[in-house]
Design a protein around this motif. Structure first.
Motif, PDB file in Angstrom:
ATOM      1  N   LEU A1088     -16.694 -28.011 -35.328  1.00 23.72           N
ATOM      2  CA  LEU A1088     -18.020 -27.891 -35.927  1.00 23.72           C
ATOM      3  C   LEU A1088     -18.628 -26.551 -35.537  1.00 23.72           C
ATOM      4  O   LEU A1088     -18.517 -26.131 -34.375  1.00 23.72           O
ATOM      5  CB  LEU A1088     -18.936 -29.031 -35.463  1.00 23.72           C
ATOM      6  N   LYS A1089     -19.284 -25.904 -36.508  1.00 22.61           N
ATOM      7  CA  LYS A1089     -19.895 -24.603 -36.259  1.00 22.61           C
ATOM      8  C   LYS A1089     -21.376 -24.648 -36.651  1.00 22.61           C
ATOM      9  O   LYS A1089     -21.711 -24.763 -37.826  1.00 22.61           O
ATOM     10  CB  LYS A1089     -19.192 -23.515 -37.080  1.00 22.61           C
ATOM     11  N   ARG A1090     -22.241 -24.614 -35.662  1.00 18.31           N
ATOM     12  CA  ARG A1090     -23.692 -24.558 -35.854  1.00 18.31           C
ATOM     13  C   ARG A1090     -24.147 -25.528 -36.950  1.00 18.31           C
ATOM     14  O   ARG A1090     -24.860 -25.172 -37.893  1.00 18.31           O
ATOM     15  CB  ARG A1090     -24.145 -23.138 -36.178  1.00 18.31           C
ATOM     16  N   MET A1091     -23.732 -26.766 -36.798  1.00 15.92           N
ATOM     17  CA  MET A1091     -24.075 -27.791 -37.781  1.00 15.92           C
ATOM     18  C   MET A1091     -25.508 -28.264 -37.556  1.00 15.92           C
ATOM     19  O   MET A1091     -25.890 -28.649 -36.454  1.00 15.92           O
ATOM     20  CB  MET A1091     -23.105 -28.965 -37.682  1.00 15.92           C
ATOM     21  N   THR A1092     -26.300 -28.279 -38.635  1.00 15.36           N
ATOM     22  CA  THR A1092     -27.691 -28.706 -38.560  1.00 15.36           C
ATOM     23  C   THR A1092     -28.001 -29.627 -39.732  1.00 15.36           C
ATOM     24  O   THR A1092     -27.732 -29.279 -40.882  1.00 15.36           O
ATOM     25  CB  THR A1092     -28.633 -27.486 -38.588  1.00 15.36           C
ATOM     26  N   PHE A1093     -28.533 -30.794 -39.454  1.00 13.37           N
ATOM     27  CA  PHE A1093     -29.029 -31.702 -40.485  1.00 13.37           C
ATOM     28  C   PHE A1093     -29.923 -32.742 -39.821  1.00 13.37           C
ATOM     29  O   PHE A1093     -29.909 -32.905 -38.604  1.00 13.37           O
ATOM     30  CB  PHE A1093     -27.896 -32.364 -41.274  1.00 13.37           C
ATOM     31  N   ARG A1094     -30.678 -33.446 -40.631  1.00 11.59           N
ATOM     32  CA  ARG A1094     -31.588 -34.473 -40.132  1.00 11.59           C
ATOM     33  C   ARG A1094     -31.472 -35.706 -41.017  1.00 11.59           C
ATOM     34  O   ARG A1094     -31.377 -35.589 -42.252  1.00 11.59           O
ATOM     35  CB  ARG A1094     -33.031 -33.962 -40.114  1.00 11.59           C
ATOM     36  N   ILE A1095     -31.461 -36.864 -40.395  1.00 14.65           N
ATOM     37  CA  ILE A1095     -31.383 -38.135 -41.098  1.00 14.65           C
ATOM     38  C   ILE A1095     -32.588 -38.974 -40.681  1.00 14.65           C
ATOM     39  O   ILE A1095     -32.830 -39.166 -39.483  1.00 14.65           O
ATOM     40  CB  ILE A1095     -30.078 -38.886 -40.764  1.00 14.65           C
ATOM     41  N   GLU A1096     -33.324 -39.453 -41.671  1.00  6.09           N
ATOM     42  CA  GLU A1096     -34.505 -40.265 -41.399  1.00  6.09           C
ATOM     43  C   GLU A1096     -34.145 -41.741 -41.422  1.00  6.09           C
ATOM     44  O   GLU A1096     -33.196 -42.163 -42.092  1.00  6.09           O
ATOM     45  CB  GLU A1096     -35.589 -39.984 -42.453  1.00  6.09           C
ATOM     46  N   ALA A1097     -34.922 -42.524 -40.700  1.00  2.00           N
ATOM     47  CA  ALA A1097     -34.731 -43.974 -40.705  1.00  2.00           C
ATOM     48  C   ALA A1097     -34.905 -44.504 -42.115  1.00  2.00           C
ATOM     49  O   ALA A1097     -35.805 -44.092 -42.847  1.00  2.00           O
ATOM     50  CB  ALA A1097     -35.725 -44.636 -39.761  1.00  2.00           C
ATOM     51  N   GLY A1098     -34.036 -45.402 -42.513  1.00  2.74           N
ATOM     52  CA  GLY A1098     -34.089 -45.988 -43.839  1.00  2.74           C
ATOM     53  C   GLY A1098     -33.219 -45.296 -44.857  1.00  2.74           C
ATOM     54  O   GLY A1098     -33.016 -45.812 -45.944  1.00  2.74           O
ATOM     55  N   GLN A1099     -32.706 -44.118 -44.518  1.00  3.82           N
ATOM     56  CA  GLN A1099     -31.838 -43.415 -45.450  1.00  3.82           C
ATOM     57  C   GLN A1099     -30.421 -43.981 -45.435  1.00  3.82           C
ATOM     58  O   GLN A1099     -29.963 -44.521 -44.434  1.00  3.82           O
ATOM     59  CB  GLN A1099     -31.766 -41.929 -45.090  1.00  3.82           C
ATOM     60  N   SER A1100     -29.736 -43.809 -46.553  1.00  5.23           N
ATOM     61  CA  SER A1100     -28.304 -44.073 -46.632  1.00  5.23           C
ATOM     62  C   SER A1100     -27.642 -42.739 -46.900  1.00  5.23           C
ATOM     63  O   SER A1100     -27.870 -42.118 -47.937  1.00  5.23           O
ATOM     64  CB  SER A1100     -27.988 -45.061 -47.754  1.00  5.23           C
ATOM     65  N   VAL A1101     -26.852 -42.267 -45.967  1.00  5.91           N
ATOM     66  CA  VAL A1101     -26.329 -40.909 -45.983  1.00  5.91           C
ATOM     67  C   VAL A1101     -24.810 -40.937 -46.078  1.00  5.91           C
ATOM     68  O   VAL A1101     -24.158 -41.719 -45.392  1.00  5.91           O
ATOM     69  CB  VAL A1101     -26.761 -40.131 -44.721  1.00  5.91           C
TER      70      VAL A1101
END
Length: 1264
Positions: A1088-1101
């Motif tokens: 992994l290289k400088r991986m950035t993301f955000r997951i909110e509660a209730g989401q299906s990702v």
């Protein structure tokens, strides 16, 4: 709190998910606003009912196994004949054995000669002047030296020959046993507890080795000494000999009951340890599942329960051994009392000795006594040999039981009577009214009246719901099983008539399963199993066709170690390697059982195109595939639709769609995939390259030297540890601290046992002196009274030794077994405490850790038992020296020099044995990993037709044991000869010096002989203590390695975590911020290289990307199997760093479904409740709701027992789809805040997949 679901998946499975594309270790986000990606989960309350109404039920997926079926069947109490035991002996080995037998007989015969010389020596001092006695002593000493020289030569040949014979025979049995097990039918493995098989195989081989080695030679030697001693006794005076022999039946009776008790306890202990070994093997193999669900404490409890039974068996064994040993010693010393009382009666009454025709003399009585004493002692030495031989015969029965199965008329594989004609090609397969049920599950019908035909060059597909019998059809085509009724034809011939064509048949079939199996070898070695004789060009082509471009990014390329079960690779990478292995066969047919389920769409289409191209270019490669993604089989020439074990439809895609039947319904359920995804897949297909050609199969010099270098490094490491390491005894003994009070009686018993012989020597010499008084009229009554008193003393010594042996063996059994139990639990606990990266190390595979767990504790417990042995030896030495100095300090000082001589002789013997066993231990360890991998993955081995190749690899490893066999073992035999002959020379020197002192008037005969026997016993004690040096060295290394593991500080301790366990934290929200990661044992590959993301509660990702892109790695980091080297992972809106949270609390918030689900060998109920905390419970309503969401209706079909259905080892009694559904249910039961699904539906049919895809969205709403 809302549930967040994260899935590694194919693009076709994405619906309303937040899509994160991972490509080349980085995040690729779509060109749209984040707000457009957020979709609130549906909250329909009728989803459960909807799922229930639409679910397709599976037929005949699982049936319960009878209580004995899942356990390894063992022959209890049965043993082979001696003819069968030695049936593998060839002419050269027979000659070696004959020389060893003759040498052992000659070695044993030396002992009766020694007793005769000792009797003559005593007679010399009883009659005649001191000068005459000195001259006669010189002659006797010369005779003693000659006997000692002959004994040394005979003992050398005995030791060397039996070691050579043992090594040669054990190597043959190793190869034969492994070969036979590997060639057993798949149905045989279905009835075994496979995880315990490797340990049972190694135990059987160890017992065979024990029974055919030194113990056999020592038993022959002891019997020769016993027979010769009793023969001498009866020739000198049969009346006294007959009286003393009357005690022999009592000795034999005690030995018999001791042997029977030993065998019974050994059998029970083996069964109990097999159970504990099975627990260890299973939980270490599924360590990620155990850790993910917080099951460490549960597994520790299971293991503790198993080893508790082993501890009880060991303690009871110790008590029985103490009673048996004490009884034998009691009878021995009681025999002394009887001998002197009867001899005194004959001499006192001046009876005539029929053997000599003269009045009974002191020397004759002593010769008979020493002969009977020596013979009785040697009789006791026969018992260990008998026990070892009985154990070897029982173990050989297991070997031949497996070997004999190939002669069964029902056996499919008959490898040793292979008279096959070569099958170059398979043109057709035909099923004719086939019915089938699994042999281990006769109550459940799997296939019913199946008739179909498959021709070479065709593309044939089997479709249907999970459990409909698709994989069973492939198993029958591979001839893993024979149909219950009906017939399967190969090229027009009934497959069952081709008993000698199985190997050739499977060579014509390339097989890729839905759960690809890789062995603990390099990538290259795994691929070459498909065709070990493939050329470099063929190897490269297969790798290119299977799209193994990811290998070029690895530092060691195709020499990269894949880990246990391929654990260091992603699921897609493993499937590509398995596909390359199948393509390398260049077979007539290619069987694909969900072979591309773990691949991304682009890779799947690329490989499908490759398969199509290969089929067209190779004069019609037959393709038989099973697929739940029906888009992959639309161009098939024939599609068979199965439902509940029957073929309900057949035809091409177009014809079946027109029928508007079952197939049409299945296709309609998968029509959600859109054209944009296909276009994207096609674009990626065009962009895919294979930039660098793979390394060919040629092995480098470095590769060949590496094992030898590792052996040398390991040897030097162990040598350094043995020399420098100081065992922390207080820490070690703390593991049996509750049993410390038992040290007092145990050590006291050891001191009593050790001091008995020196004390006995005083009484013995006093009896000799009293016998001399019987020849003088004035002292006859005094001699009579003294001998009567010494008889009472002998009885007191006998009683003391009986009590002492029980205290010693029973006490130290309690101490050692308690220590072993706690150490085993502590080691397993330490293993559980380690981070997942620890298990990625090639040195820490499940097989090696399981073996280390067994060996470390056994060897370290020997340090505890050695305390008793050393206490007995020190007592013998101290008491013997004290007696010697008290009676004649001159004799004591002179003969004290014999102590280091005898100790050095025994040390030389121990050193030779240690050097001889060094190579064997390492070779056996490496070969053990081959056994473990092969047995655990027998179905894959059979499908590859790799049995002979794996056997050759195994042979090459175990053959190292016989390297320099003659030189090593003859040197060891020389050490054995010196150690056993030195006593003859010490006795000769002692006799002469005693005679000199007596002739000079320095000391009396009584004083000289008492000092002499005291020093001799001191030397014997020192020599026996030196024999523990080899075991002590191994124990020190084991102790060092064990404490190194126990003291290792885990980077992520999931068993004893620290950190915050917040009561209020939105666990469904998580964020990756500039995360960089490399695997600990592949630091050169940036995952992994400088991986950035955000997951909110209730989401299906959904995480999508090519195989090896890092999707599974993200899952691992979320569960904190590893910590990133750069950046951080944050939880909740408060952005709590993941590494500051209590890891057990965090993992409790997660429901994890892995790509290759790991189920434990217990019921479905226990498996789905596995993720609950200790004491936590859920309602039956909640369980039922989760069942419905996961479509577990197959559990309630005829023959199954609902949630009480046994899943078998690693879930082997369930299909791939059924295992995934149970695994999903296990995750849902936890009612998690975060649901992680790593290709969790790859093995499901479309309708089941649609149902379980919805399930995670309702874990917080539909479940209480």
């Amino acid at each position: 709190m809302q549930c967040c679901a994260v899935q590694c998946c194919q693009a076709s499975t994405l619906d309303d998910k937040h899509v994160i594309t991972i490509y080349q270790e980085q995040i690729l986000l779509p060109d749209r606003d984040e707000s457009e990606l957020l979709v609130e989960p549906r909250q329909d309350k009728d989803v459960v009912e909807e799922c229930s109404s639409k679910s397709l039920t599976a037929f005949g997926e699982h049936i319960p196994v009878t209580d004995g079926a899942a356990k390894t069947a063992r022959s209890k109490g049965q043993r082979v004949s001696f003819i069968k035991l030695f049936s593998q002996v060839d002419a050269a080995e027979a000659l070696v054995l004959a020389v060893g037998l003759v040498s052992a007989v000659c070695h044993g015969s030396a002992h009766p000669f020694m007793t005769v010389i000792l009797g003559d020596f005593i007679s010399t001092f009883s009659n005649g002047s001191a000068e005459e006695a000195l001259l006669e002593t010189e002659r006797l000493c010369l005779m003693m030296c000659l006997v000692g020289g002959a004994a040394m030569i005979a003992a050398t040949l005995q030791g060397g020959c039996f070691k050579i014979f043992c090594e040669s025979q054990t190597t043959k049995f190793r190869i034969m046993y492994f070969q036979d097990v590997l060639h057993q039918d798949v149905s045989w493995f279905d009835t075994k507890e496979v995880s315990a098989l490797p340990a049972e195989i190694e135990n059987d081989l160890s017992q065979i080795q024990d029974g055919l080695g030194d113990k056999l030679g020592n038993g022959i030697m002891a019997f020769s000494a016993f027979a010769g001693s009793f023969g001498v006794a009866f020739s000198i005076g049969w009346q006294l000999g007959l009286v003393l022999t009357a005690m022999l039946p009592l000795l034999l009776l005690g030995s018999y009951f001791l042997s029977q008790a030993y065998k019974q306890v050994q059998m029970e202990s083996q069964a109990w340890y097999s159970k504990s070994a099975s627990v260890v093997e299973e939980c270490l193999y599924g360590i990620r599942t155990v850790v993910a669900f917080g099951g460490e404490q549960r597994e520790l409890a299971r293991f503790t329960s198993a080893v508790t039974l082993t501890r009880k068996a060991g303690i009871w064994n110790g008590v029985k051994m103490g009673l048996g040993t004490g009884y034998c010693w009691f009878m021995e010393y009681a025999n002394y009392a009887l001998a002197f009382f009867v001899g005194m009666t004959f001499a006192y009454n001046r009876d005539i000795n029929p053997g000599t025709g003269e009045v009974w003399k002191t020397g004759d009585i002593m010769s008979i006594f020493f002969s009977i004493y020596n013979g009785s002692f040697m009789l006791g030495q026969i018992n260990p040999s008998i026990k070892a031989m009985e154990a070897a015969r029982m173990a050989t029965e297991h070997v031949f039981e497996v070997h004999g199965r190939q002669y069964s008329q029902l056996a499919i594989q008959r490898w040793d009577r292979d008279e096959r004609k070569d099958i170059a090609d398979v043109e057709t397969f035909a099923f004719d009214q086939v019915h089938f049920h699994y042999p281990a599950r006769p109550n459940v019908r799997i296939l019913y009246n199946v008739s179909l035909t498959i021709r070479r060059g065709q593309k044939v597909a089997f479709v249907g719901e999970s459990g409909s019998g698709k994989s069973t059809l492939l198993a029958l085509l591979e001839r893993f099983y024979d149909p219950t009724s009906g017939a399967i034809y190969v090229n027009g011939c009934d497959m069952r008539t081709l008993k000698n064509l199985i190997g050739a048949l499977r060579k014509c079939i390339g097989y890729v399963g839905q759960e690809p199996v890789l062995f603990s070898q390099s990538i290259q070695a795994n691929i070459m199993l498909g065709n070990p004789r493939a050329t470099k060009e063929q190897f490269q082509q297969a790798c290119m066709d299977a799209q193994l471009d990811f290998v070029d990014d690895l530092l060691e390329k195709y020499s990269t170690f894949v880990g246990a079960g391929g654990g260091q690779l992603s699921g897609g990478q493993k499937q590509r390697i398995a596909l390359a292995r199948a393509l390398l066969k260049e077979a007539s047919f290619l069987f694909l059982d969900e072979a591309t389920s773990a691949l991304d769409n682009a890779s799947e289409k690329m490989i499908q195109q490759t398969i199509d191209r290969i089929s067209a270019q190779t004069k019609g490669l037959g393709i038989v595939s099973i697929a739940h993604r029906l888009s992959t089989i639309r161009n098939s020439d024939m599609i068979y639709v199965l439902s509940r074990g029957q073929v309900v439809e057949q035809g091409t895609h177009e014809s079946l769609m027109k029928e508007n039947g079952v197939y049409h319904a299945l296709v309609a359920a998968q029509e959600s995939s859109n054209s944009s995804e296909e276009a994207e897949a096609e674009q990626e297909t065009e962009q895919a390259k294979f930039p660098n050609g793979p390394n060919g199969p040629n092995e480098s010099e470095t590769d060949r030297k590496e094992p030898e270098e590792k052996q040398d490094v390991e040897h030097m490491r162990q040598k350094k540890i043995a020399a420098d390491y100081r065992v922390p005894m207080l820490r070690l003994l703390s593991y049996n601290k509750p049993e410390w009070p038992f040290f007092v009686p145990a050590v006291l018993g050891a001191l009593i046992e050790g001091s008995a012989m020196p004390v006995c020597s005083v009484v013995l010499v006093r009896s000799m002196d009293a016998f001399n008084k019987l020849g003088t009229e004035a002292l006859r009554d005094e001699g009579h009274d003294e001998i009567s008193f010494t008889c009472i003393l002998f009885l007191l010594i006998a009683s003391s030794v009986l009590v002492g042996c029980v205290f010693e063996h029973g006490g130290f059994a309690i101490l050692a077994e308690s220590m072993t139990q706690r150490l085993r639990v502590a080691i397993l606990k330490a293993i559980f405490c380690q981070e997942i990266g620890f298990h990625d190390d090639a040195e820490n595979t499940p097989g090696m850790m399981s073996k280390a767990l067994e060996l470390w504790t056994f060897r370290v417990s020997m340090l505890c038992k050695a305390i008793g042995a050393k206490a007995a030896m020190m007592s013998s030495v101290a008491v013997g020296i004290a007696i010697a100095f008290a009676f004649c300090w001159q004799m004591a000082l002179v003969l004290l020099g014999s102590v280091p001589i005898m100790a050095a002789a025994n040390a030389v013997q121990a050193l030779a044995v240690v050097k001889a066993s060094k190579l064997e231990n390492e070779s056996v360890r490496l070969a053990g990993q081959i056994v473990n991998d092969s047995v655990m993955n027998a179905r894959t081995v059979h499908a590859l037709g790799a049995e002979k190749d794996l056997v050759q690899v195994y042979i090459s490893m175990v053959s190292q044991i016989t390297q320099n066999m003659w030189r090593r073992n003859l040197l060891a035999g020389l050490g054995f000869g010196i150690a056993n002959a030195v006593i003859f020379f010490v006795l000769a020197g002692g006799f002469y010096y005693a005679s000199f002192l007596v002739s000079e008037g320095v000391v009396s005969f009584k004083g000289a002989m008492t000092a002499f026997t005291g020093i001799v016993y001191a030397g014997m004690g020192a020599g026996q203590a030196a024999m523990f040096m080899g075991d002590a060295a191994k124990a020190k290394v084991a102790c060092h390695d064990m404490f190194k593991l126990l003291d290792r500080v885990s980077k992520i301790n999931g068993l004893e975590p620290e950190g915050e366990a917040p009561s209020e934290l939105d666990a469904g929200t998580l964020e990756f911020e500039a995360v960089g990661f490399v695997y600990p044992f592949r630091p050169e590959v940036q995952v992994l290289k400088r991986m950035t993301f955000r997951i909110e509660a209730g989401q299906s990702v959904g995480l999508v990307g090519p195989s090896g892109g890092g999707k599974t790695t993200v899952m691992s980091l979320i569960q904190r199997f590893y910590d990133p080297q750069e950046g951080g992972v944050y939880i909740g809106k408060a952005r709590k760093p993941l590494n500051e949270l209590n890891i057990r609390w965090w993992r409790r918030q997660i429901g994890f479904v892995e790509q290759e689900p790991m189920l434990f060998n217990t019921t479905v109920r226990n498996n789905i409740l596995y993720g609950l905390e200790e004491g936590e419970s859920v309602s039956e309503e909640h369980i039922k709701r989760c069942e419905e969401m996961c479509n577990l209706e197959f559990l309630y079909k005829p023959g199954n027992r609902g949630l009480a259905t046994e899943v078998g080892p690693r879930g082997s009694h369930l299909s791939g789809g059924q295992k995934q559904r149970v695994s999903i249910c296990r995750a849902l039961i936890r009612n998690p805040a975060l649901m992680l699904m790593d290709e969790a539906t790859s093995a499901l049919d479309s309708q089941s997949e649609a149902l379980v895809q919805k399930a995670p969205l309702y874990t917080r709403s539909a479940c209480p």
